[in-house]
Every structure is written in C-alpha cells, then in structure tokens.
Design an enzyme around this catalytic site. Structure first.
Site, PDB file in Angstrom:
ATOM      1  N   VAL A 175       5.800 201.291  76.131  1.00 52.81           N
ATOM      2  CA  VAL A 175       4.410 201.116  75.725  1.00 52.81           C
ATOM      3  C   VAL A 175       3.667 200.251  76.742  1.00 52.81           C
ATOM      4  O   VAL A 175       4.188 199.224  77.195  1.00 52.81           O
ATOM      5  CB  VAL A 175       4.332 200.451  74.326  1.00 52.81           C
ATOM      6  CG1 VAL A 175       2.873 200.317  73.874  1.00 52.81           C
ATOM      7  CG2 VAL A 175       5.132 201.257  73.308  1.00 52.81           C
ATOM      8  N   ASP A 177       0.452 197.794  77.381  1.00 51.33           N
ATOM      9  CA  ASP A 177      -0.529 196.948  76.705  1.00 51.33           C
ATOM     10  C   ASP A 177      -1.558 196.514  77.739  1.00 51.33           C
ATOM     11  O   ASP A 177      -1.283 195.684  78.611  1.00 51.33           O
ATOM     12  CB  ASP A 177       0.167 195.727  76.083  1.00 51.33           C
ATOM     13  CG  ASP A 177      -0.766 194.884  75.219  1.00 51.33           C
ATOM     14  OD1 ASP A 177      -2.001 195.051  75.329  1.00 51.33           O
ATOM     15  OD2 ASP A 177      -0.266 194.045  74.449  1.00 51.33           O
ATOM     16  N   ILE A 178      -2.771 197.093  77.648  1.00 51.04           N
ATOM     17  CA  ILE A 178      -3.852 196.760  78.581  1.00 51.04           C
ATOM     18  C   ILE A 178      -4.587 195.528  78.053  1.00 51.04           C
ATOM     19  O   ILE A 178      -5.272 195.580  77.042  1.00 51.04           O
ATOM     20  CB  ILE A 178      -4.838 197.933  78.735  1.00 51.04           C
ATOM     21  CG1 ILE A 178      -4.112 199.192  79.200  1.00 51.04           C
ATOM     22  CG2 ILE A 178      -5.946 197.567  79.714  1.00 51.04           C
ATOM     23  CD1 ILE A 178      -5.015 200.409  79.290  1.00 51.04           C
ATOM     24  N   GLY A 179      -4.437 194.412  78.758  1.00 56.06           N
ATOM     25  CA  GLY A 179      -5.015 193.160  78.299  1.00 56.06           C
ATOM     26  C   GLY A 179      -4.092 192.495  77.300  1.00 56.06           C
ATOM     27  O   GLY A 179      -4.480 192.226  76.165  1.00 56.06           O
ATOM     28  N   CYS A 180      -2.871 192.205  77.727  1.00 46.93           N
ATOM     29  CA  CYS A 180      -1.808 191.820  76.794  1.00 46.93           C
ATOM     30  C   CYS A 180      -1.890 190.398  76.276  1.00 46.93           C
ATOM     31  O   CYS A 180      -1.134 190.026  75.365  1.00 46.93           O
ATOM     32  CB  CYS A 180      -0.452 192.033  77.458  1.00 46.93           C
ATOM     33  SG  CYS A 180      -0.209 191.012  78.943  1.00 46.93           S
ATOM     34  N   TRP A 182      -1.198 186.713  75.493  1.00 49.42           N
ATOM     35  CA  TRP A 182       0.046 185.949  75.525  1.00 49.42           C
ATOM     36  C   TRP A 182       1.232 186.769  75.002  1.00 49.42           C
ATOM     37  O   TRP A 182       2.272 186.210  74.682  1.00 49.42           O
ATOM     38  CB  TRP A 182      -0.102 184.674  74.704  1.00 49.42           C
ATOM     39  CG  TRP A 182      -0.972 183.636  75.321  1.00 49.42           C
ATOM     40  CD1 TRP A 182      -0.615 182.709  76.261  1.00 49.42           C
ATOM     41  CD2 TRP A 182      -2.362 183.392  75.044  1.00 49.42           C
ATOM     42  NE1 TRP A 182      -1.682 181.909  76.578  1.00 49.42           N
ATOM     43  CE2 TRP A 182      -2.772 182.308  75.851  1.00 49.42           C
ATOM     44  CE3 TRP A 182      -3.294 183.980  74.196  1.00 49.42           C
ATOM     45  CZ2 TRP A 182      -4.065 181.797  75.832  1.00 49.42           C
ATOM     46  CZ3 TRP A 182      -4.590 183.480  74.180  1.00 49.42           C
ATOM     47  CH2 TRP A 182      -4.968 182.409  74.983  1.00 49.42           C
ATOM     48  N   GLU A 205      -2.442 181.903  83.398  1.00 49.55           N
ATOM     49  CA  GLU A 205      -1.766 181.054  82.424  1.00 49.55           C
ATOM     50  C   GLU A 205      -1.143 181.877  81.298  1.00 49.55           C
ATOM     51  O   GLU A 205      -0.048 181.574  80.827  1.00 49.55           O
ATOM     52  CB  GLU A 205      -2.743 180.010  81.854  1.00 49.55           C
ATOM     53  CG  GLU A 205      -3.114 178.932  82.847  1.00 49.55           C
ATOM     54  CD  GLU A 205      -3.492 177.624  82.178  1.00 49.55           C
ATOM     55  OE1 GLU A 205      -3.160 177.436  80.988  1.00 49.55           O
ATOM     56  OE2 GLU A 205      -4.121 176.785  82.848  1.00 49.55           O
ATOM     57  N   GLN A 206      -1.838 182.930  80.865  1.00 52.32           N
ATOM     58  CA  GLN A 206      -1.260 183.803  79.848  1.00 52.32           C
ATOM     59  C   GLN A 206       0.009 184.463  80.366  1.00 52.32           C
ATOM     60  O   GLN A 206       1.029 184.518  79.675  1.00 52.32           O
ATOM     61  CB  GLN A 206      -2.271 184.876  79.441  1.00 52.32           C
ATOM     62  CG  GLN A 206      -3.404 184.394  78.568  1.00 52.32           C
ATOM     63  CD  GLN A 206      -4.331 185.528  78.157  1.00 52.32           C
ATOM     64  OE1 GLN A 206      -4.416 186.556  78.823  1.00 52.32           O
ATOM     65  NE2 GLN A 206      -5.043 185.345  77.052  1.00 52.32           N
ATOM     66  N   CYS A 358     -20.160 183.303  65.866  1.00 49.92           N
ATOM     67  CA  CYS A 358     -19.512 184.620  65.819  1.00 49.92           C
ATOM     68  C   CYS A 358     -19.058 184.945  64.397  1.00 49.92           C
ATOM     69  O   CYS A 358     -19.174 186.099  63.950  1.00 49.92           O
ATOM     70  CB  CYS A 358     -18.338 184.660  66.782  1.00 49.92           C
ATOM     71  SG  CYS A 358     -18.829 184.695  68.526  1.00 49.92           S
TER      72      CYS A 358
END
Length: 387
Positions: A175, A177-180, A182, A205-206, A358
C-alpha cells in the site's frame, strides 16, 4: 488562560463605540447572535478600539492577527466562529485587501515542487514533542471517526480501521500512503491487516520519527514529493494531504495516483473540502498555519479525476472534525505550561485561534471532511459500502 501582550497603548474599546466601523460590525454580528460586550460566552470582548475597523478592512487576516496581539477575546472562540459562519454574515464583508489572495490563488501555482516543502518546515516540523502532547498515541493528525467513540484515542483508531475496511486490505498487499505523516495509518494497517506500506512525506521530522518508532514493521518512509513516485501498488491511501496539493496540481496528483495504482486496486482519498468552487484560501491560515494550502471543492475534485477514476463511494463526516479539534485543543492547553517559555504567548494565542476557529467552521458545516473511494475501472458487481 488570560494573556496580556506588551506594546504601545491603544485606544480603549469604550472610546470606539461611536465610530462607524464599530456600529457596522456590531450590527453585523448581531445578525449572528453575537454581541461585542462579552455578556454571552461567544461574544467578542474588545480591548482595542481598532479591531472592528481592521477586521472589516482585512477580513480574517486582520481579525486573527488582532486576536494574536491580545486586542480582543471571546470566552468560547469556537462558538463565536460557529455562529459567525453559520449565519452567513461573514460573506457580507469582502475586503478589497483579499483581492490579492484571490488573484494569487487563481493564477499562481503555489504548490510547485520547490514550494511544497514550506508547509513541512513551518507547520509539521514544529517539534515532535509538541505534537505528541496534542495528538493520540499514534500521532494521527487528521479527523477522527466518532460514530462509536468516546475519546480521541478511540476515534482515531476507528478512523484507521475504517480506512482499512474500505480498502478491503489483505495480508501481503503493498500500500502507498501519500502524505503519511507520522505513520499512523501505515503502522495500524501493518499490525492489524498484515500489509506492507510505503509512505511519502515532505516533513523531515515526521519521517525521522516514524523510522525510529516502527523499525520492526514492513514500512518504508520516504522524504519525497508525491510527484516523483513511479511504481505500482495494490492500494493507495492519502489522509489529510490533498489540502496541500493546490488547484493547479489536482490533475497531476490524480494522474500520479492513477499511474501508481494497479488496475484492480482501490484509492482512498481523505480530505477537507469546501462548499464552493470559486473561493479564496483563508489568508490568516495561509500565513500562520498552512502556507500554500488550498481546500478543494467537489467540483474541482471531479474535474481532476475525470476519465481517470470511478467514484465508488463518498462519505462525509465533517461534523466529527469539530470533536477532533476540540480534543486537540484540550490536550494543547493542558500541556502548554511545558512549552510556554519556549514558544511564547503569541504562539499560544495563534494556535488556539487555529484550533478553535477551525472547530467552529466544521460545526457550522462551512467546511467538510470527505472520504472518497476510487477505482480505475469500476468494481465488478459494485462496491459494498463500509461505515
């Protein structure tokens, strides 16, 4: 927490009650059931006479900066925004100062490869210790699923499991994950569904944190722009990243996902969305929180996926983001004493304004949270919806 920020003396709120800006703002807010005397928990408490004039001239940029400076307050900032946005009175103010932001968003690609790293450096690299105090144990920085949950940890676990079930993950599958972030989805999917995952992020850092946290799981974390991926996967997931793609790049993003997805695979896209196609990114959020962010509309997403994907399912649980943000804010405020000296009072007010404004926007249903399930050729026999 009450704060007083130093600075030059300003006109008091009481001296402004005869100004035309004050009267206009007062009458406008009254239509939303909001006062300017602090009698109700969601009322404004003016501490500087110039706030109404600045807010009318600069919109949320001026209003937010005035709040950061301690020039106004509200007991329940989240409810202030929920009432303001639900009533529609904010649409009655269209400052000329926002024209620049509208033109820039329409004609300039703010999310090029070189610019895409800015949000990682400014927002996601604030410090892992900071986010560890605000988020759940897996560091899931996206909307939780509160259908049967009683707390943030349960809501985030439910969301991760919901994604796995929507994709019908099977052991041994690979799989993307685009923009995973952390690695919350990747770790959960590997532990509970036996899959292998590759994740890309633009936050150093992530990426470093996730590599150290999950050394024994079949996970690969890459510091990489999504446009550079060129290999195929059984399924693709993207949770809370599409908001950074930008309207100029929506089609490229979908083409990338199409190129990387096997013909019989599924693509789950989880994103915040806006109700109108023709709108401008919020200038305060853009300046202080998510540089170059751009919420998509359903129409824009439809244009981007046209001819590439079949929309098998669309699930809106935007109201759950209100609860998620309020939980994050509670965690943030509880942990603040350990960060106060390092980050300062202005950051405290900025971050609180971000989370609570938000929350109010989601409560008002002014913005949404969508989970799309997409296939390349359509699921034979039809896709069975999961909830």
């Amino acid at each position: 927490m009450q704060t007083k920020l130093s600075g030059s003396p300003a006109p008091t709120a009481s001296s402004s009650r005869t100004s035309s800006a004050y009267k206009f703002a007062r009458d406008l807010l009254a239509k939303a059931g909001i006062g300017m005397d602090g009698e109700q928990p969601w009322d404004m408490i003016l501490k500087d006479a110039r706030v109404p004039e600045r807010a009318l001239a600069e919109g949320n940029l001026g209003l937010g900066e005035a709040y950061m400076n301690g020039e106004w307050d509200a007991g329940k900032l989240d409810e202030f925004f929920a009432r303001l946005l639900r009533s529609g009175v904010a649409d009655m103010v269209n400052p000329a100062a926002l024209l620049f932001h509208a033109v820039k968003a329409k004609f300039v690609n703010l999310q090029t490869k070189s610019r895409s790293w800015q949000v990682g450096e400014q927002h996601y690299d604030l410090g892992n210790d900071f986010y560890e105090q605000m988020l759940d144990s897996r560091m899931t920085y996206t909307c939780g699923y509160w259908k049967d949950a009683e707390n943030l940890e349960q809501a985030q676990t439910a969301k991760l499991d919901l994604i796995c079930r929507k994709l019908n993950l099977q052991p041994g599958q690979r799989v993307l994950d685009i923009g995973c972030g952390w690695g919350s989805f990747m770790s959960y999917a590997a532990e509970h569904y036996g899959v292998e995952c590759v994740g890309v992020t633009i936050s150093r850092e992530q990426c470093d944190w996730a590599k150290q946290r999950y050394p024994d799981l079949p996970l690969e974390f890459r510091l990489q722009d999504y446009r550079d991926i060129n290999e195929q996967f059984d399924h693709i997931v993207s949770v809370g990243m599409f908001e950074h793609v930008g309207r100029k790049n929506h089609r490229v993003y979908m083409e990338t996902a199409h190129r990387c997805l096997k013909d019989d695979g599924l693509f789950l896209l989880h994103t915040i969305g806006k109700n109108r196609r023709h709108s401008t990114p919020d200038p305060w959020i853009d300046k202080y929180i998510f540089p170059n962010g751009d919420l998509p509309s359903i129409g824009q997403m439809g244009d981007a996926m046209d001819g590439l994907f079949v929309a098998e399912d669309l699930h809106n649980f935007g109201a759950d983001y209100d609860k998620t943000l309020m939980a994050w804010c509670s965690n943030f405020e509880r942990a603040w004493p350990q960060f106060a000296e390092k980050m300062g009072e202005r950051f405290w007010r900025m971050w609180r304004y971000y989370l609570l404004s938000c929350a109010g926007a989601f409560r008002a249903r002014d913005i949404q949270l969508w989970q799309w399930v997409l296939s390349k050729k359509g699921v034979l026999g039809g896709y069975e919806r999961v909830s």
